[in-house]
Design a protein around this motif. Structure first.
Motif, mmCIF file in Angstrom:
data_model
loop_
_atom_site.group_PDB
_atom_site.id
_atom_site.type_symbol
_atom_site.label_atom_id
_atom_site.label_comp_id
_atom_site.label_asym_id
_atom_site.label_seq_id
_atom_site.Cartn_x
_atom_site.Cartn_y
_atom_site.Cartn_z
ATOM 1 N N UNK A 125 0.824 -1.210 0.000
ATOM 2 C CA UNK A 125 0.000 0.000 0.000
ATOM 3 C C UNK A 125 0.859 1.261 0.000
ATOM 4 N N UNK A 126 1.939 1.257 0.771
ATOM 5 C CA UNK A 126 2.793 2.445 0.811
ATOM 6 C C UNK A 126 3.526 2.654 -0.520
ATOM 7 N N UNK A 129 0.628 4.377 -2.764
ATOM 8 C CA UNK A 129 0.063 5.666 -2.347
ATOM 9 C C UNK A 129 1.132 6.504 -1.654
ATOM 10 N N UNK A 130 1.440 7.657 -2.254
ATOM 11 C CA UNK A 130 2.513 8.512 -1.742
ATOM 12 C C UNK A 130 2.223 9.020 -0.340
ATOM 13 N N UNK A 131 0.948 9.342 -0.069
ATOM 14 C CA UNK A 131 0.605 9.876 1.251
ATOM 15 C C UNK A 131 0.886 8.860 2.353
ATOM 16 N N UNK A 136 4.546 6.512 6.732
ATOM 17 C CA UNK A 136 4.576 5.057 6.909
ATOM 18 C C UNK A 136 4.468 4.641 8.366
ATOM 19 N N UNK A 137 5.199 5.303 9.240
ATOM 20 C CA UNK A 137 5.167 4.928 10.651
ATOM 21 C C UNK A 137 3.770 5.091 11.233
ATOM 22 N N UNK A 138 3.113 6.202 10.907
ATOM 23 C CA UNK A 138 1.755 6.437 11.408
ATOM 24 C C UNK A 138 0.790 5.414 10.828
ATOM 25 N N UNK A 146 -5.283 -0.838 15.118
ATOM 26 C CA UNK A 146 -6.649 -1.176 14.725
ATOM 27 C C UNK A 146 -6.893 -2.678 14.776
ATOM 28 N N UNK A 147 -5.914 -3.451 14.306
ATOM 29 C CA UNK A 147 -6.013 -4.911 14.376
ATOM 30 C C UNK A 147 -6.076 -5.385 15.826
#
Length: 310
Positions: A125-126, A129-131, A136-138, A146-147
């Motif tokens: 995913x990273x 998607x640039x954002x 990445x850490x967040x 969340x999991x």
């Protein structure tokens, strides 16, 4: 997971490749896993791996090496584990080689099996998607936390019912549907012929007509029947005499659809966002992006009769 074996010596691209301290780990591993002679050795395009001395050593040892494209650090899933191991080892700050080896072995043994799968999803995913790449850490924290919050539901007094619900719906039809989509994508869109050529480059031989027919027709048809059967034969869940209410069944199917629905939704989005006629849009959707110029020229491989026959 398997243990890791430390190697001694310095790896220099212009010098002779050092012999492993403990024999030939790759050969030993292949024997331990009871692998036959057709296995292929894989490493990336690091300068130490592509050096003339390294290639000569591998040739003398009769290694069949997998061809590796440039600029593809995430192609090998093991890279996700190396990254996590590097972070953990750096936090313990080893002071010498002996301590480094011991810490590597200890931290490797602590790595959970699920970490590799989660890290592979996060990395994919990273990369897209640039954002997410910038944060990445967040993003990793939100995904892991969340999991964790969802998993807390399984340790409450009624947790076994939540677990049964997730086990029944999240790991059943949705996984079969994902495998069906992959089978269709590889055999019909990417093409069994190209897939067979990739295997030939890696293994040295091309799969026979039996395997190509199975990949093209038998496997997708079999998976389709299984998916339909799993939906048609679905019944009310029970656990030790407790019958789950209707709303629980609805929630369960919602969980299953949460992963399946994005496949047709993205297909519709992709179809509507592409230019051209209806036929051209279909062709663009089922053709790899690096072959889109062939679609513009009217040379659509997937529409040819020879492609249907493997």
């Amino acid at each position: 997971m398997k243990t890791i074996i430390p190697h001694s010596g310095q790896e220099k691209s212009q010098n002779e490749l050092p012999e492993p301290k403990q024999g030939n780990p790759s050969r030993e591993t292949s024997r331990a896993l009871k692998m036959k002679r057709g296995w292929v050795f894989q490493h990336d395009s690091d300068p130490k791996h592509t050096a003339r001395a390294t290639k000569e050593w591998l040739r003398k040892k009769h290694f069949k090496v997998l061809e590796w494209p440039s600029q593809s650090p995430d192609l090998n899933p093991i890279e996700n584990l190396w990254r996590e191991l590097k972070i953990r080892v750096a936090q313990r700050q080893p002071q010498n080689i002996t301590a480094l080896e011991e810490i590597c072995m200890e931290e490797w043994a602590k790595l959970p099996a699920t970490m590799g799968g989660m890290e592979a999803v996060i990395t994919g995913l990273t990369d897209d998607f640039k954002i997410l790449r910038r944060n990445r850490k967040l993003f990793t924290f939100i995904t892991a936390f969340g999991t964790f919050l969802v998993a807390l539901l399984c340790i409450t007094k009624g947790g076994i019912y939540v677990f049964t619900l997730l086990d029944h719906y999240a790991a059943g039809t949705s996984i079969l549907f994902g495998v069906l989509v992959e089978a269709i994508g590889v055999s019909w869109f990417y093409g069994v012929d190209r897939f067979s050529e990739d295997i030939e480059r890696m293994m040295g031989f091309k799969p026979g007509i039996y395997w190509r027919l199975c990949w093209k027709f038998v496997s997708p048809l079999f998976l389709l029947v299984v998916v339909i059967a799993s939906i048609v034969t679905a019944n009310t869940m029970e656990y030790e005499g407790y019958v789950f209410p209707t709303w629980a069944t609805v929630v369960g199917w919602g969980i299953a659809l949460s992963s399946m629905i994005f496949v047709p939704l993205y297909a519709i989005y992709k179809f509507l966002s592409l230019p051209g006629t209806f036929k051209q849009r279909i062709a663009y959707c089922i053709t790899p992006e690096h072959e889109h110029h062939l679609v513009a020229e009217g040379n659509i491989r997937q529409f040819k009769f020879s492609s249907v026959l493997c």
